[in-house]
Design a protein around this motif. Structure first.
Motif: not given
Length: 277
Positions: A249, A245, A267, A223, A247
């Protein structure tokens, strides 16, 4: 609730100093803050009932020493190793030329013009600690990894959350200690992919331009804030295999790297919920 271990990022020596040079005291103070930040992210800011989410923070900042912050002058008077890190970092933002003096001057100006004093403070912390960790010889590096490994080995967490430079220490620690098994590794604002500063100097070294998820990590989530100047590039899938994965932000245009913002942004919620029952 499953065990969660946190690994802190840069600029955390003050916790050691404020705890009377106690590693345990520093780790406890940081855990209290991480719990508050996570509570906000997981609940949307509901009143905090002293919920415990993080079992322990793996603390290593005392091994890197304290960075004295004196804004621009501190950046310009870094030792050679720290300056090299700063210049390599700055070049990746396409904001500087090739000369050291020009790079430091133009990069500092670029940061101050756009992000004011916070970015200069950040740079002052970021470069000396990264330089200390990545220094040739590896004694400090090995001690930091040993400190993190001891906490993970003692707690046997299902989840490790690693912020900033802590993601680098954690990555190398998990590779160096194959007995350490983790269900989920979450990296926040990670500089693992930063070319010429960290990526090529990782242990184990990337092969054919690719790093790899540590073998005993079952799942890896990354993230990053899109403007985080520590996370360059913000996405790690372009240079690491096994990132399950990612993400991106948008935390704050000026407060783009703090663990408070990352833990509190929500998140992490879908990834942590299975471990919080």
């Amino acid at each position: 609730m499953d065990t969660i271990v946190g690994v802190h990022g840069i600029g955390k020596y003050r916790y050691y100093r404020d705890a009377g040079n106690s590693v345990g005291g520093a780790a406890l103070a940081m855990r209290d803050k991480w719990d508050r930040y996570l509570h906000k992210g997981l609940t949307g800011g509901k009143p905090h009932a002293k919920e415990r989410y993080v079992t322990e923070i793996a603390y290593y900042a005392h091994l890197l020493g304290e960075s004295k912050n004196d804004s621009v002058r501190a950046v310009r008077t870094m030792d050679v190793g720290a300056q090299e890190v700063f210049v390599a970092w700055a070049k990746q933002l396409d904001a500087v030329g090739e000369g050291l003096t020009g790079a430091l001057h133009r990069m500092t100006g670029w940061l101050l013009d756009r992000l004011e004093v916070n970015a200069a403070d950040f740079a002052t912390f970021f470069c000396p600690e990264v330089a200390a960790y990545m220094a040739a010889g590896g004694e400090t590096r090995a001690k930091c990894r040993a400190a993190v490994a001891e906490v993970i080995r003692r707690n046997r967490p299902k989840v490790v959350i690693a912020h900033s430079l802590g993601s680098v220490v954690t990555y190398e620690t998990l590779w160096a200690n194959p007995d350490l098994e983790v269900d989920l590794l979450i990296t926040l604002g990670s500089p693992l992919g930063m070319r010429n500063v960290i990526f090529e100097r990782l242990t184990p070294a990337p092969v054919n331009g690719w790093g790899e998820r540590p073998r005993k990590v079952k799942r890896w989530v990354n993230i990053a804030d899109k403007d985080d100047i520590a996370a360059i590039p913000p996405g790690l899938r372009a240079c690491f295999t096994g990132v399950d994965q990612e993400s991106m932000v948008n935390l704050d245009w000026i407060d783009f790297h703090t663990v408070e913002k990352y833990l509190g942004c929500g998140a992490l919620t879908p990834h942590l919920k299975p471990y919080l029952r």
